[in-house]
Design a protein around this motif. Structure first.
Motif, PDB file in Angstrom:
ATOM      1  N   THR A  93     -26.576  29.423  15.427  1.00  0.00           N
ATOM      2  CA  THR A  93     -26.323  30.861  15.339  1.00  0.00           C
ATOM      3  C   THR A  93     -27.149  31.547  16.411  1.00  0.00           C
ATOM      4  N   ASP A  94     -26.676  32.687  16.864  1.00  0.00           N
ATOM      5  CA  ASP A  94     -27.406  33.432  17.893  1.00  0.00           C
ATOM      6  C   ASP A  94     -28.783  33.865  17.391  1.00  0.00           C
ATOM      7  N   GLU A  95     -28.875  34.218  16.124  1.00  0.00           N
ATOM      8  CA  GLU A  95     -30.116  34.727  15.562  1.00  0.00           C
ATOM      9  C   GLU A  95     -31.194  33.652  15.395  1.00  0.00           C
ATOM     10  N   THR A  96     -30.785  32.460  14.991  1.00  0.00           N
ATOM     11  CA  THR A  96     -31.767  31.431  14.643  1.00  0.00           C
ATOM     12  C   THR A  96     -31.782  30.244  15.574  1.00  0.00           C
ATOM     13  N   GLY A  97     -30.763  30.094  16.389  1.00  0.00           N
ATOM     14  CA  GLY A  97     -30.642  28.868  17.168  1.00  0.00           C
ATOM     15  C   GLY A  97     -30.096  27.782  16.261  1.00  0.00           C
ATOM     16  N   PRO A  98     -30.239  26.509  16.650  1.00  0.00           N
ATOM     17  CA  PRO A  98     -29.684  25.424  15.828  1.00  0.00           C
ATOM     18  C   PRO A  98     -30.464  25.245  14.522  1.00  0.00           C
ATOM     19  N   VAL A  99     -29.716  25.107  13.428  1.00  0.00           N
ATOM     20  CA  VAL A  99     -30.284  24.869  12.103  1.00  0.00           C
ATOM     21  C   VAL A  99     -29.604  23.638  11.545  1.00  0.00           C
ATOM     22  N   ARG A 100     -30.398  22.690  11.065  1.00  0.00           N
ATOM     23  CA  ARG A 100     -29.849  21.477  10.466  1.00  0.00           C
ATOM     24  C   ARG A 100     -29.710  21.719   8.965  1.00  0.00           C
ATOM     25  N   VAL A 101     -28.508  21.393   8.444  1.00  0.00           N
ATOM     26  CA  VAL A 101     -28.175  21.642   7.053  1.00  0.00           C
ATOM     27  C   VAL A 101     -27.617  20.356   6.460  1.00  0.00           C
ATOM     28  N   VAL A 102     -27.999  20.074   5.220  1.00  0.00           N
ATOM     29  CA  VAL A 102     -27.430  18.922   4.510  1.00  0.00           C
ATOM     30  C   VAL A 102     -26.318  19.447   3.617  1.00  0.00           C
ATOM     31  N   THR A 103     -25.164  18.802   3.717  1.00  0.00           N
ATOM     32  CA  THR A 103     -24.015  19.197   2.912  1.00  0.00           C
ATOM     33  C   THR A 103     -23.167  17.969   2.603  1.00  0.00           C
ATOM     34  N   ASP A 104     -22.189  18.150   1.740  1.00  0.00           N
ATOM     35  CA  ASP A 104     -21.305  17.033   1.423  1.00  0.00           C
ATOM     36  C   ASP A 104     -20.318  16.813   2.566  1.00  0.00           C
ATOM     37  N   ALA A 105     -19.674  15.670   2.560  1.00  0.00           N
ATOM     38  CA  ALA A 105     -18.784  15.286   3.660  1.00  0.00           C
ATOM     39  C   ALA A 105     -17.599  16.238   3.808  1.00  0.00           C
ATOM     40  N   ALA A 106     -17.051  16.724   2.701  1.00  0.00           N
ATOM     41  CA  ALA A 106     -15.903  17.628   2.779  1.00  0.00           C
ATOM     42  C   ALA A 106     -16.288  18.931   3.478  1.00  0.00           C
ATOM     43  N   THR A 107     -17.439  19.480   3.140  1.00  0.00           N
ATOM     44  CA  THR A 107     -17.900  20.713   3.781  1.00  0.00           C
ATOM     45  C   THR A 107     -18.227  20.457   5.240  1.00  0.00           C
ATOM     46  N   ALA A 108     -18.848  19.324   5.538  1.00  0.00           N
ATOM     47  CA  ALA A 108     -19.225  18.997   6.914  1.00  0.00           C
ATOM     48  C   ALA A 108     -18.011  18.919   7.840  1.00  0.00           C
ATOM     49  N   SER A 109     -16.860  18.583   7.298  1.00  0.00           N
ATOM     50  CA  SER A 109     -15.657  18.459   8.125  1.00  0.00           C
ATOM     51  C   SER A 109     -14.763  19.700   8.057  1.00  0.00           C
ATOM     52  N   ASP A 110     -15.217  20.758   7.392  1.00  0.00           N
ATOM     53  CA  ASP A 110     -14.415  21.973   7.221  1.00  0.00           C
ATOM     54  C   ASP A 110     -14.989  23.107   8.077  1.00  0.00           C
ATOM     55  N   PRO A 111     -14.373  23.403   9.239  1.00  0.00           N
ATOM     56  CA  PRO A 111     -14.901  24.441  10.125  1.00  0.00           C
ATOM     57  C   PRO A 111     -15.016  25.816   9.451  1.00  0.00           C
ATOM     58  N   GLU A 112     -14.085  26.136   8.574  1.00  0.00           N
ATOM     59  CA  GLU A 112     -14.135  27.427   7.881  1.00  0.00           C
ATOM     60  C   GLU A 112     -15.371  27.509   6.984  1.00  0.00           C
ATOM     61  N   ARG A 113     -15.615  26.454   6.242  1.00  0.00           N
ATOM     62  CA  ARG A 113     -16.786  26.429   5.347  1.00  0.00           C
ATOM     63  C   ARG A 113     -18.077  26.447   6.160  1.00  0.00           C
ATOM     64  N   LEU A 114     -18.120  25.718   7.275  1.00  0.00           N
ATOM     65  CA  LEU A 114     -19.302  25.744   8.139  1.00  0.00           C
ATOM     66  C   LEU A 114     -19.527  27.141   8.707  1.00  0.00           C
ATOM     67  N   GLY A 115     -18.444  27.864   8.987  1.00  0.00           N
ATOM     68  CA  GLY A 115     -18.554  29.247   9.441  1.00  0.00           C
ATOM     69  C   GLY A 115     -19.163  30.132   8.371  1.00  0.00           C
ATOM     70  N   GLU A 116     -18.792  29.901   7.111  1.00  0.00           N
ATOM     71  CA  GLU A 116     -19.379  30.656   5.999  1.00  0.00           C
ATOM     72  C   GLU A 116     -20.880  30.382   5.895  1.00  0.00           C
ATOM     73  N   ILE A 117     -21.265  29.128   6.083  1.00  0.00           N
ATOM     74  CA  ILE A 117     -22.689  28.779   6.034  1.00  0.00           C
ATOM     75  C   ILE A 117     -23.425  29.452   7.187  1.00  0.00           C
ATOM     76  N   ALA A 118     -22.823  29.467   8.372  1.00  0.00           N
ATOM     77  CA  ALA A 118     -23.433  30.136   9.528  1.00  0.00           C
ATOM     78  C   ALA A 118     -23.607  31.625   9.246  1.00  0.00           C
TER      79      ALA A 118
END
Length: 144
Positions: A93-118
């Motif tokens: 994210t522009d505000e924080t730079g890279p952030v490492r997040v642990v999530t389940d495999a389905a969320t990790a492969s879902d760009p929309e859900r990753l956008g929500e996390i961002a």
């Protein structure tokens, strides 16, 4: 019950995951990993998580290789969730730079859900900055 939620026959999912890591990792790395996760796993077993001060980021973590930090995060996630399909993803994210997040495999492969996390990370960063400004203006510590 999904396949990744079925308890393994020989024990807790975290024990199975640690056994897999013991086989896969060099012994020195595995011992380093254990030194990081054992206190956390013990706290989880004793249900003392609110009192433990643990972070894979910060001053002490800089001495740990990123691979060990990632594996430690995955071990802890496995202990907490009982799932073996956790993944570490990096969200930028522009505000924080890279952030490492642990999530389940389905969320990790879902760009929309990753956008929500961002979006959540951005909002949280903005809230922290507002609180930091209030603390500084009030003469209170702002190192949270």
């Amino acid at each position: 019950m999904n396949e990744h939620e079925i308890p393994p026959p020989d024990g807790r999912p975290v024990d199975v995951y640690l056994d897999l890591l013991r086989v896969r990792m060099p012994n020195d790395d595995y011992q380093l990993l254990l030194s990081v996760v054992e206190p956390v796993l013990q706290a989880i077993d004793e249900q003392q998580m609110p009192t433990i001060d643990f972070s894979l980021d910060g001053d002490n973590a800089e001495a740990l290789p990123q691979e060990i930090r990632d594996e430690a995060a995955l071990v802890i996630a496995t202990a907490v969730t009982g799932r073996l399909d956790n993944e570490v993803v990096e969200i930028d994210t522009d505000e924080t730079g890279p952030v490492r997040v642990v999530t389940d495999a389905a969320t990790a492969s879902d760009p929309e859900r990753l956008g929500e996390i961002a979006d959540y990370l951005k909002e949280r960063h903005q809230q922290n900055e507002e609180l930091r400004g209030i603390a500084e203006a009030s003469g209170l510590p702002s190192d949270f």
